[in-house]
Design an enzyme around this catalytic site. Sequence first.
Site, PDB file in Angstrom:
ATOM      1  N   SER A 194     -88.561  20.053 102.243  1.00 21.41           N
ATOM      2  CA  SER A 194     -87.456  19.125 102.065  1.00 21.41           C
ATOM      3  C   SER A 194     -87.233  18.859 100.587  1.00 21.41           C
ATOM      4  O   SER A 194     -88.161  18.907  99.788  1.00 21.41           O
ATOM      5  CB  SER A 194     -87.769  17.803 102.765  1.00 21.41           C
ATOM      6  OG  SER A 194     -88.906  17.230 102.152  1.00 21.41           O
ATOM      7  N   LYS A 195     -85.983  18.590 100.274  1.00 21.86           N
ATOM      8  CA  LYS A 195     -85.558  18.343  98.900  1.00 21.86           C
ATOM      9  C   LYS A 195     -86.397  17.286  98.209  1.00 21.86           C
ATOM     10  O   LYS A 195     -86.632  17.351  97.019  1.00 21.86           O
ATOM     11  CB  LYS A 195     -84.112  17.815  98.927  1.00 21.86           C
ATOM     12  CG  LYS A 195     -83.063  18.863  98.687  1.00 21.86           C
ATOM     13  CD  LYS A 195     -81.748  18.187  98.371  1.00 21.86           C
ATOM     14  CE  LYS A 195     -80.692  18.681  99.355  1.00 21.86           C
ATOM     15  NZ  LYS A 195     -79.396  18.084  99.243  1.00 21.86           N
ATOM     16  N   ARG A 196     -86.780  16.279  98.975  1.00 20.73           N
ATOM     17  CA  ARG A 196     -87.474  15.150  98.389  1.00 20.73           C
ATOM     18  C   ARG A 196     -88.826  15.579  97.789  1.00 20.73           C
ATOM     19  O   ARG A 196     -89.294  15.027  96.814  1.00 20.73           O
ATOM     20  CB  ARG A 196     -87.690  14.077  99.454  1.00 20.73           C
ATOM     21  CG  ARG A 196     -87.482  12.665  99.005  1.00 20.73           C
ATOM     22  CD  ARG A 196     -87.156  11.744 100.184  1.00 20.73           C
ATOM     23  NE  ARG A 196     -87.750  12.175 101.442  1.00 20.73           N
ATOM     24  CZ  ARG A 196     -88.989  11.902 101.825  1.00 20.73           C
ATOM     25  NH1 ARG A 196     -89.783  11.203 101.064  1.00 20.73           N
ATOM     26  NH2 ARG A 196     -89.431  12.338 102.994  1.00 20.73           N
ATOM     27  N   LYS A 197     -89.445  16.589  98.418  1.00 16.56           N
ATOM     28  CA  LYS A 197     -90.794  16.953  97.987  1.00 16.56           C
ATOM     29  C   LYS A 197     -90.862  18.281  97.250  1.00 16.56           C
ATOM     30  O   LYS A 197     -91.863  18.614  96.642  1.00 16.56           O
ATOM     31  CB  LYS A 197     -91.705  16.997  99.214  1.00 16.56           C
ATOM     32  CG  LYS A 197     -91.756  15.647  99.888  1.00 16.56           C
ATOM     33  CD  LYS A 197     -92.819  15.554 100.947  1.00 16.56           C
ATOM     34  CE  LYS A 197     -92.849  14.134 101.488  1.00 16.56           C
ATOM     35  NZ  LYS A 197     -93.322  14.069 102.847  1.00 16.56           N
TER      36      LYS A 197
END
Length: 477
Positions: free
Chosen positions: A254-257
């Site tokens: 995911s983009k967040r990680k």
Amino acid sequence: MLCGMSVVTRIAPSPTGDPHVGTAYIGLFNHTLARQGGGKFILRVEDTDRNRYVPDSEKRIFQMMAWLGLTPDESPLQGGPNGPYRQSERFDLYGDYARRLVASGHAYYAFETAEELTALRAAAQAAGHVIAVPSRDLDPAAAQTRVEAGEAAVIRLRVPAAGETVVNDLLRDPIHFQNREIDDKVLLKADGFPTYHLANVVDDHLMGVTHVVRAEEWITSTPIHVLLYRAFGWHEPVFAHMPLLRNADKSKISKRKNPTSVEWYQQQGFLPEAMLNFLATMGWTHPDGLEVFDLEEFGRVFRLQDVTLGGPVFDQAKLRWYNGKYLREVLSADEVARRLHAFLAGQKTELPYDDYFRAVVRLMTPRLEVFSEFLEKTPYFWSETYPVTEKAQAAIDGARDLLPELAATLKNVPTFDAAGIKAAFAAFAEQKGLKLGKVMPPVRAAVAGTMESPDLPELLATLGRDRVVSRIVKMGS
Ligand code: GLU
């Protein structure tokens, strides 16, 4: 396993955002399978979901594939005998095929309104079974009449009430789905738009796709696809669902990680070869334990059935390691310089492509993992106003008496190359009764503004006598 038949693979990305590493990953495996089988690799754009459509996304997916060298044989760009390759340009087809299934009884017109469906869904959830659509039991002729009279209707798949649908996946044991747990999925919406399931199956069939290799997240859709192949009387392709790429904590990437846009990696100056090599190791290992190998070698030894499913982690550090390997061990020094120069030009930094540039690159390559680090590590090569760290300033201040003499010494080195400079330092230290560790650091500090730089004699030789002498004079005064 693939012998005897011509392999046709595809990726079917939806243009809904940034070009995703998952698309590159699945693209790599499909591209390779097609090459091995002497077959074809198709890129089809699944752009029927107009709510999620992002206008420039398609173009960026093509650019990503081109950057990686995963060129499709057929695509909206290349064209081909099975076009058009954009679902939005194949619209009429889907309605025809959906109506075929209505005629054969494998699908039906459904007239439920959105509110009715919400209520039905709530009831189904409470009762713990899939939604029972009343239109399923309508007399087909009566339903047909209502449609002809202009009533809005969707077309739904008539999933058999009992029994099971088995999904055969090359990487797994057969997966048994109970039909009573499968929804009568919408195939064609009231506005004539196909859903993913219908368009995907119709196109895979018409395009002659033999192997559907896609991400694990589509497994739950596959029984619907299998039912569709059967309903049409079509031969189903080989399915292989690849493991999902994961964050370090094993959650879905995911983009967040983790940056998930391939463009980000491009902008950081990762090499496409390193990216491909890294992606090839996601769920697969080279039989001889090789870590560094190119696309050709991958194609030589890869077997789809060897893919393992244990959630491969998209580990940035490992990708950087690969990139460093390619910079130092795979590409020639000239190739690294050429690529880095092109990378910088792409970042709007125009440096002359000359011997000096190539020498700096050669010197810095052992200290680089990705191209984006290059300028931040080398300001002193390009300008006389480079930053000076506190530590470097202290080293300069502590050697004010020595620096002018060192400047004079370096000015008179007979041959200003690494060996000559090294000898001059040794002679100077000896004559002064000082350790080299006293003599060299202030010079480094003065010419580079940092204590972290390449080997000093090589650094000085690369900078050239004039820069070196004038910097030491200036800093030491
Ligand atoms: N359009 C789907 C996607 O965006 C295709 C999935 C498939 O390969 O069947 O990934």
